[in-house]
Design a protein around this motif. Structure first.
Motif, PDB file in Angstrom:
ATOM      1  N   LEU A   1       0.859  -1.182   0.000  1.00  0.00           N
ATOM      2  CA  LEU A   1       0.000   0.000   0.000  1.00  0.00           C
ATOM      3  C   LEU A   1       0.897   1.234   0.000  1.00  0.00           C
TER       4      LEU A   1
ATOM      5  N   GLY B   1      -8.601   1.435  -4.944  1.00  0.00           N
ATOM      6  CA  GLY B   1      -8.165   1.218  -3.568  1.00  0.00           C
ATOM      7  C   GLY B   1      -8.957   1.956  -2.517  1.00  0.00           C
TER       8      GLY B   1
ATOM      9  N   THR C   1      -9.702  -0.486   0.473  1.00  0.00           N
ATOM     10  CA  THR C   1      -8.426  -0.812   1.122  1.00  0.00           C
ATOM     11  C   THR C   1      -7.931   0.354   1.961  1.00  0.00           C
TER      12      THR C   1
ATOM     13  N   HIS D   1      -4.980  -1.042  -8.578  1.00  0.00           N
ATOM     14  CA  HIS D   1      -5.205  -2.486  -8.461  1.00  0.00           C
ATOM     15  C   HIS D   1      -4.772  -3.220  -9.728  1.00  0.00           C
TER      16      HIS D   1
END
Length: 531
Positions: free
Chosen positions: A70, A136, A139, A339
């Motif tokens: 990340l 994301g 996430t 992603h």
């Protein structure tokens, strides 16, 4: 099911508003931008010994790329600041140390949420994160939420605090199933059996709403997050509007903040009226778009920084260097969607290892994209075309600019936060903002974080000069518990004092960069015009 919860440990209130609020003071300290970058950044570990493993085993180690990488961007920092404020401001009127706490519970128990939801007010602590699939969003929200303990037990008050709760909207768009998902998420967090208690064969969404409100109030839910909100079915007798009105009413009656996460299709839920659009942006809506790509004259934008960080995750004994051509190629095939970029990078590397040809080149990237990612080709082609009519065929791609023009409350706040002050026409030297960024980078703060830190410092101390701002930033970064005082030494340690445009601040490790800095500041004179 017994679950052991974290016991409350109270810290001093950081501002006077939060004094005497156990629900707030049991939370972790508020994070600076530097702290947030440290917490959110995730970089998988590569053991050198793993690079010599057989290919079929090495592929398993490579899968860390998919779930342990990340790279925080400016949108992450904006979102962290927003959620931090929402949780704490939402608790202000819910003080378990005050007699009003029981009154709040009684109000939640006796409020008719069916009728109240038709007249939702304007005080809602409601926000939204809207962006394309694969960028994301979920996430990022999960990473920020996990920086807080989910459950805190307060023994002095015999109270269990549910700091955050994330509920996923079902794919069938059923409001009833969304309510069931809520009870299930609470049970998983607390070890309770609310689903068995409140969900019966004949239970309707309307009959479950009151129970949801009581649970939210009883356990002091700090933030309720509804993910994949675009799945709500707008065609089922106005069901989606009823549930949206209910959540907004929760914020009005119980003061619990609600965060909606969804793709651009979710705008159809918020846009039937300007009123509902305002509800989804009252605490600052975040446009979670694709990563920005720099032009040839600008320094690296987020896309370049993202790829440079990702490219380090090579399980090769001799890693392939990253080139500008490769950065552009990956952009062409992923269009800045993180992603897809991570997936393409992993698949290409895995194929290279299996084939025994450990190199990442254009031929391999193209082969993997065309053979293993064929399902996303239509969406990528739509983005590559840049044509609105093609992009609109896929509801989870970019958000049409017209949506922001017609509902101004959805205008992405991030653009207003990160944009540096525009210099006036009479300015010939860099602005205070740009000079502060340069100084922060020389102090070791990363170029992706320095602009945000500078923006925050100038907003907090607008009258300070550059060195006053640097001192302010250092005081924020260096907050540490007091250490026992040692006897004063007879020798007084002198700290350097810097002047405006101090040459020491212009020095860089790279001599060519130092030369450019000196030339830009006017220290070096171009003798060519005198010859």
């Amino acid at each position: 099911m017994m679950i052991k919860h974290q016991q409350a440990q109270y810290i001093p209130a950081e501002i006077s508003d939060y004094e005497g609020h156990p629900l707030i003071n049991a939370l972790p300290p508020m994070m600076s931008l530097h702290d947030a970058a440290t917490v959110l950044n995730r970089m998988p570990h590569i053991d050198e010994a793993e690079k010599k493993l057989p290919s079929h085993i090495r592929r398993h180690a490579m899968m860390r790329i998919l779930d342990q990488f990340l790279y925080p961007t400016r949108a992450h920092f904006q979102l962290e600041q927003s959620l931090s404020s929402m949780i704490r401001r939402g608790y202000l009127s819910r003080n378990i140390a005050d007699i009003s706490h029981q009154h709040n519970l009684d109000e939640a128990a006796h409020t008719d949420f069916k009728s109240a939801s038709r007249n939702a007010g304007n005080e809602s602590l409601v926000s939204s994160v809207i962006g394309s699939s694969g960028t994301g969003k979920s996430t990022a929200v999960e990473a920020i939420l996990r920086s807080y303990p989910q459950v805190i037990y307060h023994p002095d008050y015999q109270h269990t605090q549910l700091v955050w709760l994330k509920v996923e909207c079902p794919h069938d768009g059923s409001v009833r199933h969304l309510c069931i998902n809520f009870f299930r998420a609470v049970d998983q967090a607390l070890g309770t059996d609310y689903q068995q208690l409140y969900v019966k064969a004949r239970s309707t969404p309307e009959s479950m709403l009151g129970s949801i409100a009581q649970i939210v109030a009883l356990h002091s839910v700090g933030l309720l997050t509804i993910d994949e909100i675009q799945h709500l079915d707008t065609s089922k007798s106005g069901g989606s509007q009823k549930i949206l009105n209910f959540f907004v009413t929760l914020t009005n009656v119980i003061k619990v903040p609600v965060l909606f996460i969804g793709t651009p299709k979710a705008l159809d839920l918020f846009s039937p009226t300007m009123r509902s659009a305002r509800r989804a942006a009252q605490f600052g809506s975040v446009n979670w778009g694709r990563l920005e790509r720099s032009d040839q004259s600008a320094r690296d934008a987020e896309w370049e920084k993202f790829i440079k960080r990702l490219w380090k995750l090579q399980w090769f004994e001799h890693p392939t260097p990253l080139t500008e051509h490769m950065i552009k190629l990956l952009w062409d095939y992923t269009q800045g969607i993180p992603h897809i970029a991570v997936l393409l990078f992993y698949l290409a590397q895995a194929r290279a290892v299996v084939a025994g040809r450990e190199i990442l080149d254009q031929r391999l990237i193209e082969k993997v994209f065309h053979e293993e990612l064929a399902i996303i080709h239509p969406m990528i082609k739509a983005l590559q075309s840049g044509r609105k009519e093609e992009i609109l065929k896929y509801s989870d791609l970019d958000i049409p600019v017209e949506q922001f023009r017609t509902t101004s409350t959805f205008m992405p706040e991030s653009e207003q936060i990160i944009e540096p002050p525009q210099p006036t026409s009479t300015e010939t030297k860099p602005s205070k903002y740009q000079q502060l960024i340069n100084m922060l980078e020389q102090m070791g703060i990363g170029p992706d974080i320095a602009p945000i830190v500078a923006e925050q410092a100038i907003a907090e101390k607008p009258e300070e000069d550059l060195f006053g701002l640097v001192a302010h930033i250092r005081s924020l970064r260096e907050k540490q518990p007091p250490t026992p005082q040692k006897p004063k030494s007879k020798v007084t340690k002198l700290t350097p004092k810097y002047l405006k445009d101090d040459l020491r601040l212009m020095r860089q490790n790279d001599s060519s960069t130092t030369y450019e800095q000196l030339k830009k500041s006017g220290v070096l004179i171009d003798l060519g015009c005198y010859l």
